[in-house]
Enzyme design. Structure first.
Site, PDB file in Angstrom:
ATOM      1  N   TYR A 249       0.861  -1.191   0.000  1.00  0.00           N
ATOM      2  CA  TYR A 249       0.000   0.000   0.000  1.00  0.00           C
ATOM      3  C   TYR A 249       0.899   1.244   0.000  1.00  0.00           C
ATOM      4  O   TYR A 249       0.704   2.168   0.775  1.00  0.00           O
ATOM      5  CB  TYR A 249      -0.917   0.039   1.220  1.00  0.00           C
ATOM      6  CG  TYR A 249      -1.665  -1.240   1.514  1.00  0.00           C
ATOM      7  CD1 TYR A 249      -2.898  -1.502   0.928  1.00  0.00           C
ATOM      8  CD2 TYR A 249      -1.143  -2.185   2.402  1.00  0.00           C
ATOM      9  CE1 TYR A 249      -3.588  -2.674   1.208  1.00  0.00           C
ATOM     10  CE2 TYR A 249      -1.828  -3.365   2.684  1.00  0.00           C
ATOM     11  CZ  TYR A 249      -3.040  -3.598   2.079  1.00  0.00           C
ATOM     12  OH  TYR A 249      -3.725  -4.756   2.375  1.00  0.00           O
ATOM     13  N   CYS A 340      -4.284   3.866  10.484  1.00  0.00           N
ATOM     14  CA  CYS A 340      -5.142   5.012  10.803  1.00  0.00           C
ATOM     15  C   CYS A 340      -6.402   4.564  11.531  1.00  0.00           C
ATOM     16  O   CYS A 340      -7.304   5.370  11.760  1.00  0.00           O
ATOM     17  CB  CYS A 340      -5.497   5.788   9.541  1.00  0.00           C
ATOM     18  SG  CYS A 340      -6.441   4.827   8.327  1.00  0.00           S
TER      19      CYS A 340
END
Length: 381
Positions: A249, A340
């Site tokens: 990612y 996150c």
């Protein structure tokens, strides 16, 4: 608030927000809580979700003027547009002077409003599903340059936008693009992006590395805290001295390009081709020994002699899902996980029992909210 070089709070100053005080915008749900208390409560909440490990002190943000991106929903009328957020009834709440935004963003708002008026861009009205202009998205680089995205329902207004772009001539814009989002649903952007002016690239210079951000690319909205996050991850990687690093990612290559060293094989994988092109260009500019490929992070080969010694993962809020099981079964010795969403992080850590969390740090990317970025280092038992 002031912080030292390690992001430690030394002085607290309340953020003055007239919108919050007037109950026009309550998006910053923790704004009434002193910042030191916000950090302490956030740290305690995240520690309670995750396995026991060593915790470094949280990295604090500035309390205001920290957001490098303004996502402004446009409402009202052509002659009296609002740039900000939408109320529950679909009407607009103007937030042009939002104190969270970096100053170049605030300074640019009058020119954006002028573009709406001059180009006769009819704001999209959610209740009636009529109008053309949905959002104005403005991003600022550390060098003070700006990139603007104009989200429209159709191409109908494009000739007028092009005709009146001169309204923006006093802004330090390096990219202006239009995104077409025809659907009536809670999706910020559509699939079609048209470059209207500039090179279409905003240079986000972080820790001396000029990362390239194209219109549809992702970058953390708090540049100073993102820079600290990259520094911390790089320090942990350098301590481990891996011969090979795989950044999954990887986006525009932030972690990979920070980790690149002579004699260290670094690679990145990301599903978005535009981001991979940007990462490759930055690597070539730096002369970094780093390669990047378009692909699904969950399908990367982690077995055999070619398996990386260390893997960095920086997934979206949903976490790494099935990749956790593949990492658990792999020969990867270390993982650096940037999350996150502490809840999905906790789930993913539980799926990798052979990879023991050794240390972590909270990075307050989103002050005055319960959101946070957490960096965790895992080492195989």
């Amino acid at each position: 608030m002031k912080t030292d070089g390690a992001g430690t709070v030394t002085t607290s100053v309340a953020l003055d927000c007239a919108y919050f005080d007037a109950w026009r915008c309550r998006s910053c749900t923790l704004l009434a809580t002193p910042y030191e208390a916000q950090l302490a409560e956030q740290q305690a909440r995240i520690e309670a979700l995750l396995p026991p490990m060593r915790w470094d002190p949280p990295f604090a943000s500035a309390v205001g003027a920290f957001r490098n991106k303004a996502k402004m929903a446009v409402a009202g009328t052509v002659d009296a547009p609002t740039l900000g957020i939408l109320a529950a009834d679909g009407s607009g709440i103007d937030l042009q002077a939002c104190p969270l935004h970096e100053q170049p963003l605030v300074d640019a708002m009058p020119a954006l409003e002028a573009l709406v008026r001059e180009a006769r861009l009819v704001p999209y009205d959610v209740p009636s599903r009529r109008g053309e202009l949905k959002h104005l998205i403005l991003t600022a680089s550390p060098d003070g340059e700006l990139a603007l995205r104009i989200v429209l329902r159709s191409s109908e207004a494009l000739p007028r936008v092009r005709k009146h772009l001169a309204v923006l001539d006093d802004l330090p814009l390096v990219s202006v693009s239009a995104n077409l989002q025809p659907e009536h649903k809670a999706v910020l952007e559509g699939d079609e992006e048209l470059l209207l002016a500039g090179a279409g690239v905003l240079r986000m210079r972080v820790n001396g590395i000029g990362l390239r951000l194209r219109p549809r690319g992702f970058f953390q909205t708090n540049t100073a805290v993102a820079a600290a996050l990259y520094r911390q991850a790089t320090a942990w990687i350098d301590e481990a001295e891996p011969a090979s690093v795989l950044d999954l990612y990887c986006g525009v290559g932030g972690f990979a390009l920070h980790a690149a060293r002579p004699g260290r094989r670094v690679a990145g994988v990301e599903v978005t081709a535009e981001a991979i092109d940007a990462a490759r260009e930055t690597a070539a500019e730096l002369g970094a020994d780093a390669s990047f490929a378009v692909g699904d992070a969950t399908g990367v080969d982690l077995e055999g002699a070619g398996a990386p010694e260390l893997v960095v993962v920086n997934p979206p809020r949903r976490g790494i899902g099935e990749l956790a099981g593949r990492l658990e079964a792999s020969a990867v010795r270390r993982v650096v996980y940037s999350s996150c969403n502490p809840s999905s992080l906790a789930r993913d850590l539980a799926a990798m029992p052979s990879l023991r969390p050794t240390r972590a740090r909270v990075f307050d990317m989103f002050p005055h909210t319960t959101h946070a970025e957490v960096l965790v280092e895992l080492e195989r038992r």
